[in-house]
Every structure is written in C-alpha cells, then in structure tokens.
Design a protein around this motif. Structure first.
Motif, PDB file in Angstrom:
ATOM      1  N   SER A 740       8.863   9.293  71.531  1.00 44.46           N
ATOM      2  CA  SER A 740       9.806  10.106  72.287  1.00 44.46           C
ATOM      3  C   SER A 740      10.882   9.246  72.943  1.00 44.46           C
ATOM      4  CB  SER A 740       9.060  10.928  73.342  1.00 44.46           C
ATOM      5  OG  SER A 740       9.915  11.835  73.979  1.00 44.46           O
ATOM      6  N   LEU A 741      10.509   8.045  73.397  1.00 41.44           N
ATOM      7  CA  LEU A 741      11.514   7.133  73.950  1.00 41.44           C
ATOM      8  C   LEU A 741      12.494   6.697  72.862  1.00 41.44           C
ATOM      9  CD1 LEU A 741       9.330   4.960  76.355  1.00 41.44           C
ATOM     10  CD2 LEU A 741      11.275   6.388  77.011  1.00 41.44           C
ATOM     11  N   GLY A 742      11.984   6.533  71.633  1.00 32.02           N
ATOM     12  CA  GLY A 742      12.890   6.240  70.524  1.00 32.02           C
ATOM     13  C   GLY A 742      13.888   7.355  70.318  1.00 32.02           C
ATOM     14  N   THR A 743      13.407   8.613  70.385  1.00 35.78           N
ATOM     15  CA  THR A 743      14.309   9.762  70.263  1.00 35.78           C
ATOM     16  C   THR A 743      15.339   9.764  71.391  1.00 35.78           C
ATOM     17  OG1 THR A 743      12.466  11.028  69.331  1.00 35.78           O
ATOM     18  CG2 THR A 743      14.399  12.262  70.011  1.00 35.78           C
ATOM     19  N   GLU A 750      21.990   4.903  71.096  1.00 29.88           N
ATOM     20  CA  GLU A 750      21.548   3.497  71.127  1.00 29.88           C
ATOM     21  C   GLU A 750      20.616   3.247  69.933  1.00 29.88           C
ATOM     22  OE1 GLU A 750      21.639   3.625  76.036  1.00 29.88           O
ATOM     23  OE2 GLU A 750      19.726   3.623  74.952  1.00 29.88           O
ATOM     24  N   TYR A 751      21.198   3.153  68.739  1.00 33.25           N
ATOM     25  CA  TYR A 751      20.408   3.129  67.506  1.00 33.25           C
ATOM     26  C   TYR A 751      19.592   1.851  67.372  1.00 33.25           C
ATOM     27  CZ  TYR A 751      22.958   7.292  66.123  1.00 33.25           C
ATOM     28  OH  TYR A 751      23.457   8.566  66.063  1.00 33.25           O
ATOM     29  N   GLU A 752      20.146   0.724  67.784  1.00 35.49           N
ATOM     30  CA  GLU A 752      19.416  -0.534  67.647  1.00 35.49           C
ATOM     31  C   GLU A 752      18.190  -0.543  68.571  1.00 35.49           C
ATOM     32  OE1 GLU A 752      20.122  -2.534  65.268  1.00 35.49           O
ATOM     33  OE2 GLU A 752      21.868  -1.306  64.753  1.00 35.49           O
ATOM     34  N   ALA A 753      18.347   0.014  69.760  1.00 33.48           N
ATOM     35  CA  ALA A 753      17.225   0.039  70.698  1.00 33.48           C
ATOM     36  C   ALA A 753      16.132   1.003  70.248  1.00 33.48           C
ATOM     37  CB  ALA A 753      17.726   0.450  72.086  1.00 33.48           C
ATOM     38  N   ARG A 783      17.436   8.910  60.754  1.00 33.93           N
ATOM     39  CA  ARG A 783      18.711   9.008  61.470  1.00 33.93           C
ATOM     40  C   ARG A 783      19.333   7.632  61.660  1.00 33.93           C
ATOM     41  NH1 ARG A 783      18.169  12.276  66.877  1.00 33.93           N
ATOM     42  NH2 ARG A 783      20.397  11.693  66.957  1.00 33.93           N
ATOM     43  N   ILE A 784      18.486   6.638  61.920  1.00 36.53           N
ATOM     44  CA  ILE A 784      19.009   5.275  62.098  1.00 36.53           C
ATOM     45  C   ILE A 784      19.620   4.774  60.799  1.00 36.53           C
ATOM     46  CG2 ILE A 784      18.367   2.900  62.636  1.00 36.53           C
ATOM     47  CD1 ILE A 784      16.208   3.976  64.487  1.00 36.53           C
ATOM     48  N   LEU A 929      26.039  12.114  79.941  1.00 37.28           N
ATOM     49  CA  LEU A 929      25.969  10.657  79.755  1.00 37.28           C
ATOM     50  C   LEU A 929      26.065  10.237  78.293  1.00 37.28           C
ATOM     51  CD1 LEU A 929      23.190   9.730  82.370  1.00 37.28           C
ATOM     52  CD2 LEU A 929      25.657   9.920  82.683  1.00 37.28           C
ATOM     53  N   ASP A 930      26.663  11.097  77.459  1.00 41.00           N
ATOM     54  CA  ASP A 930      26.897  10.739  76.059  1.00 41.00           C
ATOM     55  C   ASP A 930      28.280  10.084  75.974  1.00 41.00           C
ATOM     56  OD1 ASP A 930      27.098  10.510  73.343  1.00 41.00           O
ATOM     57  OD2 ASP A 930      27.154  12.660  72.913  1.00 41.00           O
TER      58      ASP A 930
END
Length: 953
Positions: A740-743, A750-753, A783-784, A929-930
């Motif tokens: 979920s944190l990845g989502t 923040e794709y790299e993170a 998605r990444i 915040l986008d």
C-alpha cells in the motif's frame, strides 16, 4: 472559513495543502491578530500523542503557508512571536470577521426599531456560509470551535425569522421555515416560528400538527418533552389566544410585579408564620456568566407571578460548570424586589454526597418559616401540606441546589404561583412537570480570561495572556477548575501562569493540581461518579479508553459487549448525569457524545480499580473491531464487494445491522465524517498490540485517502501500522502495508521510490501464496514499467495481475487492470482491442455498483474518443464523468477529468474554456499535493496560450 477552507489574494487563489497546513491556517484565522502558541498548534494537529518532530513539522507548515500567502498576494502575514505565531490581517479579510460585524450591526438596528434593515443585514451575514464551518479540515480540536460558528449562524437565522414575523411577513415565511425545520428538527425556536407563521396565515390545524410532529420526534428519539415555551405556544394556538395576534411590540421595559391584593385568611391547622427566612448563601462578587442566560433565568423565575402560575426553573450542567454559583446570583438579584417574604435554601446533596431526604428538607423549611419543632408532623405528606399552606399567599423564592431526582424535588414545590422555585441539578429531571430548563456550558475563552483576571488581577493575566489561554484549554473552560487555579495563584504571588501551565500539562497529575483548600475537581466529579450504578461506572471508565472527541452511539455497546438493538440506551444514564455531552447527530440519525478532558481523566484514574486488565484489553479489541467492521462495510459498499484489498483475520465486532445500514447510505461520506475516530483507532490498535487489526484498518482507509486526496494521512497510518506489524513479526501484514505504501508513492508520482516497496511486498505475498496481494503488486509494478516507457513489459505484468485477480475472484481488481491495459493499446492505436477492454471493465463496474470504477472507465472511453479525434463525443462523455466525480466528492478524479476536458477544448480551439478547465485542474491537484500533475497541467496552459498568441501574431 464558513465552509471548506478557501484563500484568495489579489494575484490568485491560494492552494492550501489538505491536512496539517489546513489545520494550522484554520487555527491561526480563528485567533486572527492573536498569538497562537506552538503547543496549541501541535494539539490541534495531533489531539493525542504528537510525534517527536511535531514542532518541526509545524514550522514547515508555517513556512509553506507564508510562501503560499505571499505568492497569492494575500493581505496577511504570519509573524513569529515568543512561543507561537500570529496571523496579522484585517478582520474584514475573513468571512468570520465579516459575519461577526454584520450580526452585531443587525442587533443594533433591531434595538433601534429598524427591523427590516436588521433582517437584510442578517440575510447578508448568513449568506456567507458555503457549508459547515471548516468543512473537511481534519482536526478534532478545531471542530468544536467550528461547531460554535455553525450554531451562531442558526441563531442569526432564528433572529431573522423572528423579526420577519414581527413585521407581519408570516405568509411569505412558511416555505422557508418548513425547510429550516426539516433541516434542524430539534431546534424548538425554529419550530415555534413555523407554528406562528402557519397560525397567522389561517392554518391553525397545520400549526398544531407541526407541534405534534416535533413532540413525537423528541419523545421517540430523545425521551424528552418539548420545552415550556413551545408547549405554551401550542396551548395558545389551540385556544386562539389573543396574545398571538400580530401587533407592534411595546418597547421592552423592566418587569413590574403588581402587589397582591389584601387577602382574608381562614385560619388553618398551620400556625401563622412569624419570621421571614433569609437562607440564601452569599453571592459571589466575581461571577462571570453570559448576561443573556442570567437575564433569561431571572425572567423565567418571575414571569408567572402576575398570573399566579408557579414557575419551576431548572439549571442544568456538568459538575463544576457553575450551576450553583449562577443560581445563587440570580436568587440574590431577585430576592428584594420579587420575593420580599423570604428565601429558602437547601443543598439537596448532603454531606458525603448522600441525597437529602425530602422530609428532612421540609422540616428545615417549616422551622425557618416559624413552625415550632413540636408542631411539625412526622409524615412526609403532612409536612408537604403544611409547607404549601404557609407559602400559599406569600412571595418566597425556594432555591434547591444539586437535586438528585424528581422524587426529591416534588414535595418541596409550593402549590401556587406567587412563589418561585429555582433548582440546580447534574441530572436531567425530565419527569419534573412544568419546568423551564437552562443548560450551562463551560466558559468561552474571553469569559474565562475575565474570571481569572478578577481572581488574580488583570495585570497578571495580561502579562501572560497566552499561558492563560493554554491553562483555560487544559481545563476545558470549567469555572470550578479556573477558581481553583485562581485561588492557588492568588495564594502564591510568585507563581506564574506559565508555571501552572506546565503543572497541568502532566495528565497523570492534573487532577491533583486542581485542588485548593476545600475546592477540588476530583471531589466534585466523584459525587457524580459515585452516584452512578455499577454498570454505568464501568462503562464510563471504558469510554476513557476511546481516543477522539466524539463517541458514536454503538461504541458503548462494543466496550461492554452488549448486543442490544438500541446501543444508544447504554449511554443515556451518563448523559443524564452530564458526564457525557450530546455533540451532534450522525448519518444514521443517532446522537454522538463527547467526553470532556476532565471527566476522561477521572474515569481513566478509576479504570484500574473498576476493571481488570484482561477485560480492558477485550474492550479495546472490540472497539477497534467495531471500527474495522464499519470501515470494511463502507469499502464493500463503495467497491461492490471486498475487492482490491488484502483481507485480514482481525476479530470484528459488528454494530446492529440496521444502524450500519443507516450510517452507510453514503459510505464515502461516512468515512469522511468518522476520519478522526478511524485514525485514532489505527493508533490505538498499534499501542494495544492489535497488529492485525491495525494494518487491516489502515489499508482499508485507503479508499478514503485515495478518493479525497489525503496522502499525508495515508502515510501517517501506514507508518504506524508498519511499525506494529514489524514488531509483531506479522509478515502478511507487513507485505500488505508495504504494498500500500508503494501505491502511495505511485499516487504521488514517485515511481522510483515505489519500486522497492512493491518488490518486497510481492516477494512476501508469493512466499505466503496470497493471490490478492500478488495481483495488487503486479498491477502497480506494471504502472512503473509503463511510466518508464516499456509497454511490452507493462502489458505482460498486467496480464499476470489479471490472472491472479481472476483466481482471487476479485472482479473489480480485474476491471482496473483491463482499464490500464486499454491505456497501452490506445497509445498503440489498437482501438478495437481498447474498446473491448473498456466495455468489459465498464460492465463489471456497473454490475458491482462500483461508481468510482465506472467514472474511471468512462474517462478512459473519453480519452479513446480523443485519440480517434471525435472531440465532441469525447467532451460529452467527459462532462458525464465530471458530474459523477463531483457528486461523489472524488477530488482526484475531478482533477484528472478537468485536465482531459481542457485538452478536448484545446483541440476544439476554445482557448478560454480550455484555460478555465486547466486552471481548475491545477488548483485541485495542488490541493491534493499532486505537484507533478499540477506542473503538467500548467505546461499545457503555457502551450495553448503560446499557440493562441502565435495565431494572433
């Protein structure tokens, strides 16, 4: 402030990030041009257990707010002061300041007899509202102040209606008043205005029907009868009383009591009185109270004298709120002019807190009235008869302090209206007939400052005004607590208010600090606590385990594991004793309660002695399990089932089914309204070792965070949950939180993170054989890859995710993946395959009733039409989507579809419309915040304006 928080300046509208920045700005505006301590800002952001970095985070918020205000050209500055911050701006720069000025002007106009200008001014004032004050700002502390502003609006509306009735506009008001009563069915003053308007419009039967509807609702839902004023109005309508005829009211004048005529007495068995009792305790010279309440109580005590009607006035309130002080002041104020024949007084809560027997109280009264001891009967009934005979032709005020029950008060009531009765009580005394009721609330900040100044000297308060405000907040504005603090400071001139602040900050010792001589908050509250039944004492103690300001009606049943179909009934004894306050009504029509800090502390202090540790742990588990059950049902209602989520194994506690059904008629709205309680439940679960429930609840709340744009809350709950599952060695929970944190990182762009979180989660899910978790991780990893431009790799991952969703029977997860695959085939101009994916996804979402999924799929259909250069059809589809996301409050979706509409209008060469859509999209994406999304929108704005200028050139 009067609605969702909005800021605009000379240069542009100001985007204030939701969450902490909104809270800090709201707190500063509410204290405009006054210093707000950093500790206060910490408290309004984190009501309980702030992080160690709280002060640093507040500083960051201040810095960002300063920049936002400056960039927007707002006529306001945030100044750093000792220990806090001050927002400097003109009062008229805020809608709350404008509202306050307009209401003050309206009251002045009304006093001068200029009623229509007063009405117009009040209309202008109430039109400033755009919704609930500070709607959507997630702060429990600010919610209380915001609720006070909403109450002020309703009071202004009531005053406006009253003035219009006095102006004879009754026929034009009926429709408006019907709507107001429907919106606020518990406000008796509005209901009374509607009754008068109907009556004066020749609709007597309808006026009485409005009364009976209100009475039935009050009886059924709250167990209360309408107030005296409304009952009298109904009687006047029933008898066609001339008092209801429209007439220009005379100028207000002091109440003058006509002396009673000489009366010839027939000698009875009761001896003639020979003394005039003067039993009132001393008045308090430093009383601070609302003059309106004092005057209203005075009027209520005396208003029946001329007509010979007995008035019983009941002053209610929680322990320490100042009921006795106010009642004694009123009694002294009225004694000489209205009750020259004497005043009787009895503290009905005797030594040790034991209720005084009414026979004993009557014996004291009879002796005070001149009856020799040997002539006083033994039986209660005979004493009451003698007492009523002695008071029959006299004007005597009877003050009954701290009454415990109706049966204690009834024998002490005179039989005629020449005397007056003033009763104070912690309980409701709802069975006491013919009473006027007044509820006392704790002092507001300015009144509390005034009281402290009168006790310790205004110079000491003014020199430490901010410390004084913190001290007031720590004791909830309770007058008894403030008197204790004032007495201690007066006795120790070398103590500062700041030192008292630091003493009171320690919750474990706060009750010890609130004692001086014979004054003690603990002793005052203990009288109420000890007077409860054992089951009610246990429930109050358990309620102290619940963090948050508002307690829903089902929570008490969860704490004691009671499966009653009417869980609100369990809270009623605590409400009756004023240990709980009714604060609002929820979406299910049930009341919500608040537990003051002082009551919470004494309940928590008694908790270990009342309830064993194992039972406390079970209560917490059921409480969190109740929140989990409701959040899970909300997720199911939104998605059409338990889809796109990893299900946990935490123990649920299910509130009554009909209550759940009523609450979740608007599931996303319910999640929003319960946001603070749900966040507290996540943190409580972590502190209590309930790691399974903790991670489940945190990941379930992503439904709210994603739809309404709360990335900060998403991160906050998941960091708490991650710590909990890591400490417990809960690998499945750890994978769910990491995924979920990845989502969340993808949501932020923040794709790299995001990659490491998702890869670790996928590895754990594969090891555990968890299909749903694998599918979600594969979906996000795709998605990444898509972001990096590797559509082939992304498509392979999406196809793998789809197979896992099918095996997990997660149709909504599959629909989401079909939509993502359509994005790839759309770019490849494979429109037939794209349409096939979208049609299948749309059918799934419609079958499941997943509105947000339907909107997302239709938006992609609109994008497909754009690719095919069918711009008019694309616009129609996207406008349909915009209506859907606006209706559901989906800010994220709204930001995206506005961007799409801007592109459509750009292709149609409608520059002005395109820029408007782009601008609205940018504002929303900044708000959630986008920032990368907002930057992309602004790039499109620059591009279309550049093309337009080139075309003109």
């Amino acid at each position: 402030m009067l609605g969702p928080l909005e800021v605009s300046g000379e240069l542009a509208a100001v985007s204030v990030a939701p969450g902490r920045q909104e809270i800090v700005l709201g707190a500063l505006v509410l204290e405009l041009n006054r210093v707000v301590a950093t500790t206060r800002l910490v408290d309004v952001i984190w009501a309980h257990h702030p992080p160690k970095t709280a002060r640093a985070q507040v500083q960051i918020c201040i810095s960002r707010l300063r920049k936002a205000l400056s960039d927007g050209g707002v006529d306001a500055t945030i100044e750093t002061r000792g220990g806090g911050y001050l927002l400097r701006a003109p009062e008229e720069a805020t809608d709350v300041g404008t509202f306050r000025r307009l209401v003050t002007e309206a009251h002045a106009l009304a006093r001068d007899g200029l009623k229509m200008p007063a009405v117009e001014t009040l209309r202008t004032a109430t039109s400033l509202w755009r919704g609930r004050c500070l709607a959507g700002v997630p702060s429990e502390v600010l919610a209380n102040t915001a609720a006070q502003w909403d109450e002020s609006r309703l009071e202004a509306v009531e005053t406006c209606m009253r003035l219009l009735l006095e102006l004879g506009r009754h026929e034009h008001l009926v429709g408006e008043l019907m709507q107001l009563v429907a919106d606020h069915p518990l406000r008796e003053r509005l209901r009374g205005h509607l009754m008068v308007a109907l009556y004066r419009s020749g609709r007597q039967a309808e006026a009485l029907d409005v009364y009976h509807q209100g009475r039935a609702m009050l009886t059924e839902e709250l167990g209360l009868d309408p107030g005296r004023e409304l009952r009298d109005l109904a009687q006047a309508i029933l008898t066609d009383d001339a008092v209801l005829a429209l007439a220009e009211p005379a100028e207000p004048r002091p109440l003058v009591v006509t002396p009673l005529p000489e009366t010839v007495h027939v000698r009875s068995a009761a001896p003639d009185p020979v003394v005039t009792p003067r039993q009132l305790p001393a008045d308090i010279g430093d009383l601070v109270a609302d003059d309106t309440i004092v005057s209203a109580v005075c009027d209520a005590v005396t208003e029946g004298q001329e007509k010979g009607q007995l008035n019983v006035v009941l002053v209610l309130g929680r322990p320490g709120v100042g009921k006795s002080t106010l009642a004694r002041h009123v009694a002294h104020r009225l004694a000489t002019e209205y009750f020259p024949d004497g005043q009787l007084y009895c503290d009905l809560r005797g030594p040790g807190g034991q209720p005084v027997d009414p026979a004993q109280a009557l014996g004291r009264f009879l002796r005070a009235l001149g009856v020799p001891g040997q002539a006083i009967p033994d039986a209660l009934d005979e004493r009451a008869e003698m007492y009523r005979s002695l008071l029959a032709c006299r004007r005597i005020l009877v003050l009954l302090d701290d009454a415990v029950s109706e049966s204690q008060v009834m024998p002490l009531l005179p039989g005629t209206g020449s005397s007056g009765v003033l009763v104070t009580s912690r309980g409701q005394l709802t069975a006491l007939p013919g009473t006027r009721r007044f509820d006392l609330e704790p002092l507001g900040p300015e009144q509390a400052i005034q009281l402290l100044g009168r006790i310790i000297g205004e110079h000491r308060v003014e020199s430490e005004r901010e410390a004084a405000r913190v001290v007031i907040r720590l004791v909830g504005g309770l007058p008894l607590a403030l008197r204790i603090i004032g007495a201690r400071l007066a006795a120790r001139p070398h103590w500062s208010l700041t030192s008292m602040w630091h003493r009171l900050e320690n919750e474990q010792r706060r009750l010890d600090e609130l004692a001086h001589g014979e004054l003690s908050i603990r002793a005052s509250l203990s009288l109420s606590y000890d007077g409860l039944a054992a089951a009610d004492r246990r429930l109050l103690c358990l309620l102290s385990l619940a963090d948050g300001m508002e307690i829903p009606s089902w929570l008490g049943a969860a704490l004691v594991d009671d499966r009653t179909p009417h869980p609100a009934d369990l809270l009623e004894p605590l409400i009756d004793m004023r240990l709980l306050d009714i604060t609002a009504m929820d979406q299910g029509g049930e009341f919500r309660c608040g537990l003051s800090q002082i009551v919470r502390m004494i309940a928590h202090e008694r908790l270990p002695a009342e309830i064993p540790e194992a039972e406390r742990a079970g209560a917490v588990r059921r409480m969190v399990g109740g929140w989990m059950a409701l959040a899970e049902e909300a997720h199911r209602a939104i998605h059409g089932g338990a889809y796109t989520i990893v299900a946990g194994r935490g123990e649920r506690w299910h509130p009554p089914a009909d209550h759940v059904q009523r609450c979740l008629r608007d599931p996303l709205g319910w999640l929003e309204s319960e946001q603070a309680n749900l966040l507290n439940a996540v943190e409580l679960a972590a502190r209590s070792g309930l790691d399974e429930l903790c991670w489940e609840l945190a990941t379930t709340l992503v439904t709210l965070f994603e739809a309404r744009g709360y990335p900060e809350l998403w991160e906050r709950t998941h960091q708490v949950a991650l710590t909990a599952v890591q400490e417990a060695g809960n690998e499945r929970g750890r994978a769910a939180v990491l995924g979920s944190l990845g989502t969340l990182h993808l949501y932020r762009g923040e794709y790299e993170a995001a990659g490491p979180y998702l890869s670790t989660a996928l590895e754990i899910f594969e090891r555990l054989g968890e299909l749903s978790g694998q599918a979600l991780c594969l979906r996000d990893l795709a998605r990444i890859e898509r972001h990096h431009g590797d559509d082939d790799r992304a498509l392979a991952l999406y196809e793998c995710a789809e197979r896992h969703f099918v095996r997990a029977q997660d149709v909504i997860g599959r629909a989401y993946v079909l939509g993502e695959m359509a994005q790839i085939t759309m770019r490849r101009a494979d429109f037939a395959r794209t349409r096939s994916y979208l049609d299948e996804a749309l059918g799934i979402c419609r079958s499941a009733g997943f509105d947000r999924g339907q909107a997302l799929t239709l938006r992609r259909l609109g994008q497909l039409l754009m690719y095919q250069q069918r711009y008019e059809a694309a616009e129609r589809t996207l406008l349909e989507v915009l209506a859907m996301v606006v209706a559901s409050g989906d800010l994220v979706g709204e930001g995206y579809v506005l961007h799409d509409l801007g592109r459509v209008n750009a292709h149609l060469h409608r520059v002005e419309q395109a820029v408007q859509y782009y601008s609205r999209s940018a504002r929303i994406r900044e708000r959630i915040l986008d920032h990368s999304g907002a930057a992309a929108v602004r790039t499109d704005i620059v591009a279309i304006l550049g093309r337009a200028m080139t075309s003109v050139g």
